[in-house]
Motif scaffolding. Structure first.
Motif, PDB file in Angstrom:
ATOM      1  N   LEU A 171       0.677  -0.804   0.063  1.00  0.00           N
ATOM      2  CA  LEU A 171      -0.108   0.299   0.176  1.00  0.00           C
ATOM      3  C   LEU A 171       1.113   1.591  -0.422  1.00  0.00           C
ATOM      4  CD1 LEU A 171      -2.562  -0.395   2.773  1.00  0.00           C
ATOM      5  CD2 LEU A 171      -3.416  -0.513   0.108  1.00  0.00           C
ATOM      6  N   HIS A 218       1.607   2.529  -3.474  1.00  0.00           N
ATOM      7  CA  HIS A 218       0.306   2.760  -3.931  1.00  0.00           C
ATOM      8  C   HIS A 218       0.538   4.767  -3.670  1.00  0.00           C
ATOM      9  CE1 HIS A 218      -1.006  -0.276  -5.763  1.00  0.00           C
ATOM     10  NE2 HIS A 218      -1.523  -1.351  -5.140  1.00  0.00           N
ATOM     11  N   ARG A 252      -8.072   5.515  -0.487  1.00  0.00           N
ATOM     12  CA  ARG A 252      -6.443   5.372   0.587  1.00  0.00           C
ATOM     13  C   ARG A 252      -6.173   6.818  -0.660  1.00  0.00           C
ATOM     14  NH1 ARG A 252      -3.380   2.018   3.825  1.00  0.00           N
ATOM     15  NH2 ARG A 252      -1.324   3.425   3.321  1.00  0.00           N
ATOM     16  N   SER A 279      -5.830   0.346   5.859  1.00  0.00           N
ATOM     17  CA  SER A 279      -6.656   1.908   5.298  1.00  0.00           C
ATOM     18  C   SER A 279      -7.941   1.749   6.328  1.00  0.00           C
ATOM     19  CB  SER A 279      -7.297   1.216   3.914  1.00  0.00           C
ATOM     20  OG  SER A 279      -6.134   0.686   2.910  1.00  0.00           O
TER      21      SER A 279
END
Length: 247
Positions: free
Chosen positions: A95, A98, A133, A164
């Protein structure tokens, strides 16, 4: 509005990220929407969704969400092989990576000469999660999240404190959640966990559950519900017009 399409390659800490830009064919500046795809990347249905939103006066930027794991331009098929590859990519990409992509995308949307600097996020499936997110970024004013997967399960690669759902209290903008009641990927107990977190954190959110299966927005295959999809586009346009066109 009529639109034009182009590509833009952005630099991220994990490599070049190809982005597909859909924007009004008109002079002036427009708000931006980062449109995050499902695991299959920039497919024809994703392109049509982006074009639909752009025609309402937005600059829509579709990034290749797994750019560091595939050659530029990779599009996975809506078949078993594509699903296996896409899911493997999903489990491999942290994550945090990202988040770095989102930072690059927001910077681009704030600097492009055809953007106003106001930025929102939208996505389907994995992309719904990534839109949510993205709302952790303080400059993302609005996120429209369609059947966002894996928020409730803490399944994507990250330490528990970086998951998240755990970080929901950091969201400063407004989030619009859309769920299919018959979606096995986000069952009732998963939706309830997310809803309870919304209540406990006090974020600004909207919540909509519809009678639909997973991927009902995708205009290929038997899951597609065109009537519901039209309603969701109308909801999304009104949502972003309210939050991104404001001075």
């Amino acid at each position: 509005m009529q639109i034009i399409q182009e590509t833009k390659d952005l630099t991220t800490p994990t490599g070049t990220m190809r982005c597909y830009i859909y924007r009004p064919n008109a002079t002036g500046r427009f708000p931006a929407i980062i449109f995050y795809s499902e695991i299959f990347q920039h497919t024809a249905p994703i392109g049509r969704s982006a074009a639909t939103m752009a025609s309402h006066g937005f600059v829509v930027v579709v990034p290749e969400v797994f750019h560091e794991l595939n050659p530029i331009g990779t599009v996975l098929g809506y078949d078993d092989a594509g699903k296996e590859k896409g899911n493997n990519d999903k489990w491999q990409k942290p994550l945090a990576d990202h988040d770095q992509d989102t930072k690059a995308l927001v910077n681009y949307c704030q600097q492009a000469d055809y953007c106003t600097g106001n930025v929102g996020a939208m996505g389907v499936c994995l992309g719904g999660h990534l839109a949510y997110r993205a709302a952790l970024h303080p400059d993302v004013k609005a996120a429209f999240c369609l059947y966002a997967t894996d928020i409730h399960s803490h399944a994507l690669p990250a330490p528990e404190q970086e998951q998240s759902l755990t970080r929901m209290n950091e969201i400063q903008g407004e989030v619009f959640f859309v769920w299919g009641k018959q979606d096995p990927h986000v069952p009732q107990e998963g939706r309830l966990a997310i809803y309870q977190q919304c209540l406990s954190t006090g974020i600004n959110y909207q919540w909509l559950e519809v009678n639909a299966v997973h991927a009902f927005m995708r205009d290929e295959g038997e899951r597609y519900d065109g009537a519901l999809a039209l309603q969701m586009y109308q909801q999304a346009v009104a949502f972003f017009q309210r939050l991104l066109f404001a001075v």
